[in-house]
Enzyme design. Structure first.
Site, mmCIF file in Angstrom:
data_model
loop_
_atom_site.group_PDB
_atom_site.id
_atom_site.type_symbol
_atom_site.label_atom_id
_atom_site.label_comp_id
_atom_site.label_asym_id
_atom_site.label_seq_id
_atom_site.Cartn_x
_atom_site.Cartn_y
_atom_site.Cartn_z
ATOM 1 N N GLN A 251 -36.742 -44.363 -1.035
ATOM 2 C CA GLN A 251 -35.556 -43.854 -0.594
ATOM 3 C C GLN A 251 -34.602 -44.688 -0.030
ATOM 4 O OE1 GLN A 251 -35.499 -40.469 -0.933
ATOM 5 N NE2 GLN A 251 -37.116 -41.226 -2.375
ATOM 6 N N HIS A 254 -31.610 -45.709 -2.217
ATOM 7 C CA HIS A 254 -30.520 -44.616 -2.379
ATOM 8 C C HIS A 254 -29.202 -45.020 -2.041
ATOM 9 C CE1 HIS A 254 -32.447 -41.400 -4.909
ATOM 10 N NE2 HIS A 254 -33.493 -41.096 -4.198
ATOM 11 N N GLU A 319 -36.732 -33.964 4.454
ATOM 12 C CA GLU A 319 -36.521 -33.956 3.113
ATOM 13 C C GLU A 319 -37.807 -34.168 2.385
ATOM 14 O OE1 GLU A 319 -33.471 -35.120 -0.726
ATOM 15 O OE2 GLU A 319 -33.745 -36.259 0.888
ATOM 16 N N HIS A 320 -38.140 -35.279 2.354
ATOM 17 C CA HIS A 320 -39.554 -35.623 1.950
ATOM 18 C C HIS A 320 -40.511 -35.869 2.798
ATOM 19 C CE1 HIS A 320 -36.427 -36.940 -1.100
ATOM 20 N NE2 HIS A 320 -37.110 -36.193 -2.115
ATOM 21 N N ASP A 353 -40.018 -36.396 -7.767
ATOM 22 C CA ASP A 353 -38.593 -36.680 -8.027
ATOM 23 C C ASP A 353 -38.355 -36.544 -9.595
ATOM 24 O OD1 ASP A 353 -37.013 -37.383 -5.951
ATOM 25 O OD2 ASP A 353 -36.885 -39.456 -6.232
ATOM 26 N N HIS A 412 -18.542 8.842 8.309
ATOM 27 C CA HIS A 412 -19.883 8.652 8.089
ATOM 28 C C HIS A 412 -20.830 9.827 7.964
ATOM 29 C CE1 HIS A 412 -18.748 4.553 7.555
ATOM 30 N NE2 HIS A 412 -20.007 4.156 7.244
#
Length: 424
Positions: A251, A254, A319-320, A353, A412
Site C-alpha cells: 500500500q 501507491h 480501508e484494508h 485488489d 394533507h
C-alpha cells in the site's frame, strides 16, 4: 517506521488530505467551461492538461482491435478469470423486488430498479488500471445498468493503454471517452454534444477528480470521495515479519499519502517488521514513494493485549485490514469498522485488489465507520409500493389527518378527509 506503545495518550486520528481554494476554483472553472462549450471544451482542456489535440473524443473499434495485439494470451486469460470471480461474487449481492399483502387487503412493497446509466472514471496517462475497470463495471452490469460510459485520460499520442482497452472490450464496454480530470467528470454529469450524461459516476482519481465529483454530486450520484490508500495489519507473535512488511509496502507504494500501519501484541514482531520494511523497501522500483508513505504516514503500534489491539483497529476504521494472528476467525466478530477484512497469512491484500471477487473500491479516511465497499446496490434504486384498501383507509384516516394537523399541514389532512366525505 516508528514503534509506538498504545496508551490513553496516543492519538490514532489521521490528517485527511484537504484541497486548496485555488484547486477548488480551478475545478469550478473547468466544470463551467465544459457545461458551456461541450466537446470543444473537452478537446481544449485535454490539449492543455494531457498534451494532445484529439480529433475524435471516443476510442474507435480499430484502436480496440489493435490493443489486443499488445496483450499476451496468458495475461488475457488472467483478466478473464478475475472478471469471472468478480462477477460471481457480485451476483450474490442482487436483491429482488417484493410485495406483501396484509389481511385487510393493503399491499405494500419495494421495487428494485437499476440505474439507466453510469460513468466509470479510470485513471490513465502513463499507468494502466484494468482492475479499476472490472471493479466498477461488473457490479453495474450485474445490477442491470444498460448504458455504461468509461472515461480515461489519453497519453501524449492520444491513446489509452492496451490493457485498459482490452479489459473494457472483454466486459462489453464500447463507449470509451478519451478524457480525464475534472473535465471528464463534468462531461459525464452534464453531457456534451457527443457525451451523454449519466446517473452515477464511480471510480478513483486525483484531487481534481475528487473535487469535481463532489461539485457535481446532486446533479448525479457518486460512489465516494476517495482518499489515500490505507492498510492496517493486526498481528500477534505467530505472524511472519516478511509477510507483514511486504503487505505494508504493497500500500505504501501507491502514494506518498498512503497509510501503512501495524498493530501488534508482540514487541519482537514490531522490531522485526521495522527491520524487514527497511530491507524490502530498498529493492522496490517505487521506493521513493513508499519511503515517503512509511516515514510520514506509517506506524507500528504495540498493544498489551489483543482486545486493546482490536479496539485500536476499530478506531482506525481502515480501508484494508489484514488479520495475521493464531486464530484470526475468532477476532472477526469483534471487528466493527473495516472496508475489507483479510483473514490469515495467505490472504494478502493484493488477492482482494485483483482476483478474489469482492470489490476493491473501499471507504477510506476512516469512513468505514459508516460506509461500505462499492456493490451492486450502488447501481440500483428502490421505490416504495403502496396500495391501500378500503378497510385500511377507514381505519387509519383519522390518525393520518391528526398527524398532518400536528405538523401544521392542513391540506394533507383535507386530502384524507375529502375521501372520507366521498364515502358518504
Amino acid at each position: 517506521m516508528k514503534i509506538i506503545e498504545l496508551t490513553e495518550d496516543v492519538s490514532l486520528t489521521r490528517d485527511i488530505e484537504t484541497s486548496t481554494e485555488k484547486q477548488r476554483e480551478s475545478v469550478g472553472a473547468i466544470i463551467n467551461q465544459v457545461r458551456q462549450n461541450g466537446d470543444k471544451a473537452l478537446k481544449d482542456l485535454t490539449e492543455m492538461y494531457d498534451g494532445v489535440r484529439l480529433e475524435n473524443l471516443f476510442v474507435t473499434e480499430e484502436e480496440i482491435k489493435e490493443a489486443y495485439n499488445h496483450i499476451n494470451q496468458q495475461t488475457l486469460e488472467s483478466l478473464r478469470r478475475a472478471s469471472k470471480n468478480i462477477q460471481s461474487f457480485h451476483e450474490r449481492q442482487t436483491r429482488q423486488s417484493w410485495v406483501t399483502t396484509n389481511e385487510d387487503g393493503t399491499m405494500l412493497g419495494q421495487k428494485i430498479t437499476a440505474l439507466d446509466s453510469a460513468g466509470v472514471y479510470v485513471p490513465g496517462g502513463k499507468a494502466a488500471y484494468p482492475s479499476t475497470i472490472m471493479m466498477n463495471v461488473i457490479p453495474a452490469q450485474v445490477a442491470g445498468v444498460r448504458n455504461i460510459i468509461m472515461t480515461s485520460p489519453p497519453d501524449r499520442e492520444g491513446k489509452l493503454a492496451p490493457a485498459v482497452l482490452v479489459t473494457a472490450a472483454e466486459l462489453g464496454v464500447t463507449h470509451i471517452l478519451k478524457a480525464g480530470g475534472a473535465q471528464a467528470v463534468a462531461a459525464l454529469a452534464y453531457g456534451t454534444e457527443t457525451v451523454p450524461s449519466v446517473d452515477k459516476i464511480t471510480g478513483p482519481g486525483n484531487i481534481f477528480v475528487a473535487l469535481a465529483k463532489r461539485e457535481v454530486f446532486g446533479q448525479v450520484d457518486i460512489d465516494m470521495i476517495a482518499g489515500p490508500s490505507e492498510i492496517v495489519v493486526l498481528a500477534d507473535n505467530t505472524a511472519r515479519p516478511d509477510y507483514v512488511a511486504a503487505d505494508l509496502l504493497s500500500q505504501a507504494e501507491h502514494d506518498e499519502m498512503s497509510s501503512p500501519v501495524l498493530v501488534t501484541t508482540s514487541k519482537t514482531l514490531a522490531e522485526n517488521v521495522q527491520t524487514e520494511v527497511e530491507k524490502q523497501i530498498a529493492e522496490l522500483p517505487r521506493k521513493e514513494i513508499a519511503s515517503a508513505s512509511i516515514n510520514d504516514h506509517g506506524a507500528i503500534y504495540t498493544a498489551a493485549e489483543l482486545d486493546e489491539a482490536v479496539e485500536a483497529v476499530n478506531q482506525l476504521a481502515p480501508e484494508h485490514l489484514e488479520i495475521m494472528t493464531k486464530n484470526p476467525y475468532e477476532l472477526l466478530g469483534k471487528i466493527r469498522h473495516a472496508g475489507a477484512i483479510f483473514l490469515g497469512p495467505l490472504s494478502a491484500e493484493p488477492v482482494g485488489d485483483y482476483f478474489a471477487g469482492p470489490n476493491h473500491v473501499l471507504p477510506t479516511n476512516g469512513t468505514a465507520r459508516f460506509s461500505s465497499p462499492l456493490n451492486v446496490d450502488d447501481f440500483t434504486k428502490k421505490s416504495s409500493i403502496i396500495s391501500y384498501s378500503q378497510t385500511a383507509f377507514e381505519r387509519d384516516a383519522e390518525d393520518i389527518a391528526a398527524i398532518a394537523r400536528l405538523e401544521g399541514l392542513e391540506a394533507h389532512a383535507r386530502s384524507i378527509e375529502v375521501r372520507k366525505k366521498g364515502e358518504n
